[in-house]
Scaffold this active site. Structure first.
Site, PDB file in Angstrom:
ATOM      1  N   GLU A  97      15.503 106.362  -7.444  1.00  0.00           N
ATOM      2  CA  GLU A  97      15.664 105.321  -8.467  1.00  0.00           C
ATOM      3  C   GLU A  97      17.038 104.660  -8.338  1.00  0.00           C
ATOM      4  OE1 GLU A  97      15.707 105.850 -12.960  1.00  0.00           O
ATOM      5  OE2 GLU A  97      13.621 105.264 -12.679  1.00  0.00           O
ATOM      6  N   HIS A 137       4.326 127.329   3.542  1.00  0.00           N
ATOM      7  CA  HIS A 137       2.863 127.503   3.599  1.00  0.00           C
ATOM      8  C   HIS A 137       2.139 126.194   3.291  1.00  0.00           C
ATOM      9  CE1 HIS A 137       3.462 131.802   3.943  1.00  0.00           C
ATOM     10  NE2 HIS A 137       4.371 131.681   2.993  1.00  0.00           N
ATOM     11  N   LYS A 194       5.756  98.149 -16.294  1.00  0.00           N
ATOM     12  CA  LYS A 194       5.604  98.446 -17.728  1.00  0.00           C
ATOM     13  C   LYS A 194       5.072  97.215 -18.462  1.00  0.00           C
ATOM     14  CE  LYS A 194       9.802 101.302 -17.711  1.00  0.00           C
ATOM     15  NZ  LYS A 194      11.147 101.436 -18.245  1.00  0.00           N
TER      16      LYS A 194
HETATM   17  O1  F6P Z   1      11.514 103.622 -16.414  1.00  0.00           O
HETATM   18  C1  F6P Z   1      12.596 104.249 -15.802  1.00  0.00           C
HETATM   19  C2  F6P Z   1      13.541 104.793 -16.822  1.00  0.00           C
HETATM   20  O2  F6P Z   1      14.194 103.771 -17.467  1.00  0.00           O
HETATM   21  C3  F6P Z   1      14.536 105.764 -16.202  1.00  0.00           C
HETATM   22  O3  F6P Z   1      15.605 105.136 -15.628  1.00  0.00           O
HETATM   23  C4  F6P Z   1      14.862 106.617 -17.369  1.00  0.00           C
HETATM   24  O4  F6P Z   1      15.478 107.816 -17.003  1.00  0.00           O
HETATM   25  C5  F6P Z   1      13.497 106.802 -17.986  1.00  0.00           C
HETATM   26  O5  F6P Z   1      12.854 105.570 -17.804  1.00  0.00           O
HETATM   27  C6  F6P Z   1      13.500 107.180 -19.441  1.00  0.00           C
HETATM   28  O6  F6P Z   1      14.139 106.211 -20.212  1.00  0.00           O
HETATM   29  P1  F6P Z   1      14.562 106.504 -21.706  1.00  0.00           P
HETATM   30  O7  F6P Z   1      15.555 107.587 -21.708  1.00  0.00           O
HETATM   31  O8  F6P Z   1      15.124 105.216 -22.230  1.00  0.00           O
HETATM   32  O9  F6P Z   1      13.327 106.905 -22.452  1.00  0.00           O
END
Ligand code: F6P
Length: 550
Positions: free
Chosen positions: A358, A389, A509
């Site tokens: 990421e 394995h 998203k």
């Molecule tokens: O969608 C990726 C992300 O933004 C990550 O970078 C982050 O760790 C995760 O989602 C969770 O985000 P949050 O802590 O805002 O729920």
């Protein structure tokens, strides 16, 4: 500005690689009896062995020139100083400040943030003490004995990894606590837990930097509804006695119903995947005790000091990062396996997948140009002996070059009078040593036999790094994770990318939100612009749903 691939340091490395690519690790070892001494580095309780990497003295010199050309020392200083290193979001990235001792000064917008960090730690301690001493009571007056941690990505992977790694450090007052981690969007983990949990004694920690991540908010809502269905107790009481929130957006926690006294703060200048040192680490403090959590911070801080102040040629995160850059950009190795030989480190691969992919899974420079070189490789992993394995066949005899990280502790079970378990630890160590040896040297490590058929041969020359901890403790674990964090930063600086944003995860998203109505309401017309695969999959789901309703 001259492109990285046209720079002098890059070109020198490319030329050097033409000859180096032909060299086998067996030959490199045969040429230099001092190889281990030359390419292994000790910092605190951590030994970094790079001697099984396909490097020579010249390779390291040229890589260090590349680092200097990319102004690495100045960039390291900028990171620690709190400069805006996350340029696309105009923020510093100050996870290192979370490990600074009291009295240090780190400024963001002119304000010293260390007192805020220390205040937050005190608030964590108050919550931990209340739960450990069984003063924290559920709505019906019962002591809490079960913690369900709800979060995803950086708000889950660090805490779950650390709790599992350091479970044996749980102090007596934490012994009564059962810890569960819930992250999956589809509710499958939560549904399984809810069947067994006793509502009166269960506390939910909702951890989300944004407090808007749909995965986490959906799980939190399901948990809240579960409590509300179970009892007629007023909802305010349920929210107050059964939920803690951790977020950088207090307003959203309040709006959701988290009681103000049970809200823990984090800050926009901590990236999610770098946040286990913040209040996001509350599950860790609950599991291994507040003092254990401080020991973890101290271990990471020791690595910070080393990273910030050591010369590049002695600097472990720098050397680790540069060696991998050599593999990726000059030897053409684009797969990286993480192989801990210790079941306690089961979650390390998943944690590092997020931390590295990421952060550095990017193809645009900080100056908005497309890169013309490879960046982060594909990373995956498994507990080493289990992976033997599963996928080691490919490592030994497949067609892919893969670099491996082996992680193990020298000592384990020494405080127990348990010869069987100590024997098992030695077994794991012997397997690690055997595998890294065979991967490096292949047939050269075996007695010569001209009649060995091709299918029984081992080409070797797969490079690996071995990280040896003297033993696994909160301090050494903190050092290990900080080592990896800084390695990621160094690589990003050399590649001139921003490791602290993650725009690539946003659009999916948005698209999912747009698609929701067609799945929840069969009367909603499908968008005519939808591709035929997606449209027909939606139709197939709707068809099945219709059968269900008949
Ligand atoms: O969608 C990726 C992300 O933004 C990550 O970078 C982050 O760790 C995760 O989602 C969770 O985000 P949050 O802590 O805002 O729920």
């Amino acid at each position: 500005m001259r492109a990285l691939t046209e720079s002098v340091a890059w070109n020198n490395l490319q030329q050097h690689a033409c000859a180096a690519k032909q060299q086998h690790l067996a030959a490199l070892f045969a040429q230099d009896p001092q190889r281990f001494k030359r390419f292994s580095f000790q910092q605190g309780s951590l030994l970094l062995d790079l001697s099984k990497q396909r490097i020579s003295i010249e390779t390291v010199e040229l890589l260090l020139q590349l680092a200097a050309q990319q102004e690495l020392p100045a960039r390291i200083e900028a990171l620690f100083r709190g400069d805006i290193v996350n340029c696309s979001e105009q923020r510093p990235a100050l996870h290192t400040a979370l490990r600074e001792p009291e009295g240090t000064v780190v400024r963001v917008d002119g304000k010293n943030i260390v007192p805020d960090i220390q205040r937050n730690l005190v608030r964590m301690k108050v919550l931990v003490d209340a739960i450990h001493s069984q003063q924290w009571r559920g709505y019906a007056g019962d002591a809490i004995d079960t913690i369900v941690c709800i979060g995803v990505g950086g708000s889950d992977l660090g805490p779950v990894m650390t709790c599992r790694a350091l479970a044996e450090f749980a102090p007596e007052p934490a012994a009564h606590l059962k810890m569960h981690f819930v992250s999956s969007m589809d509710g499958s983990q939560l549904a399984r837990e809810l069947q067994k949990l006793i509502p009166e004694r269960t506390l939910f920690i909702v951890a989300s930097k944004s407090f808007s991540t749909i995965d986490t908010m959906a799980n939190a809502s399901t948990a809240r509804a579960w409590l509300e269905k179970y009892t007629d107790a007023p909802v305010e009481v349920l929210l107050e006695r059964h939920f803690i929130g951790i977020s950088a957006t207090a307003a959203r926690m309040t709006e959701w119903g988290i009681h103000p006294e049970h809200q823990l703060e984090m800050w926009s200048w901590v990236g999610g995947r770098f946040s286990m040192w913040s209040a996001i680490g509350l599950p860790v403090a609950l599991h291994i005790g507040y003092q254990g959590f401080l020991r973890l911070l101290e271990g990471a801080h020791q690595m910070d000091l080393h990273f910030r102040h050591s010369r590049l040629e002695q600097n472990l995160p720098v050397l680790l990062a540069l060696t991998e850059i050599w593999n990726i950009n000059f030897l053409g190795i684009h797969a990286h396996a993480i192989l801990p030989y210790d079941g306690r480190l089961q979650h390390l691969p998943a944690y590092l997948e997020q931390l590295q992919m990421e952060s550095n899974g990017k193809s645009t420079t900080r100056h908005n140009q497309s890169v013309s070189y490879r960046t982060c490789p594909v990373l995956w992993g498994e507990i080493g002996p289990n992976a033997q394995h599963a996928f080691y066949q490919l490592l030994h005899q497949g067609t892919e070059d893969v670099m491996c990280d082996f992680v193990v502790s020298a000592r384990r079970y020494s405080h127990r009078k348990n010869d069987e378990l100590r024997h098992q630890h030695h077994l794991a160590q012997a397997n690690l040593l055997a595998q890294s040896r065979l991967l490096a040297f292949g047939d050269h490590a075996l007695p010569p036999d001209a009649h060995t058929p091709a299918y029984k041969r081992y080409a070797g020359n797969q490079p690996s790094t071995t990280i040896l901890l003297d033993q696994l403790t909160p301090e050494t674990f903190g050092q290990l994770i900080a080592l990896y964090e800084h390695k990621v930063f160094v690589q990003a600086m050399v590649w001139d990318i921003n490791p602290f944003d993650q725009w690539g995860v946003e659009q999916g998203k948005v698209m999912a939100t747009q698609l929701m109505p067609v799945l929840t309401d069969s009367s909603v017309a499908l968008d005519a612009e939808l591709d035929s695969s997606t449209a027909n999959l939606v139709r197939a789901i709707r068809h099945e749903q219709k059968q269900e309703n008949i």
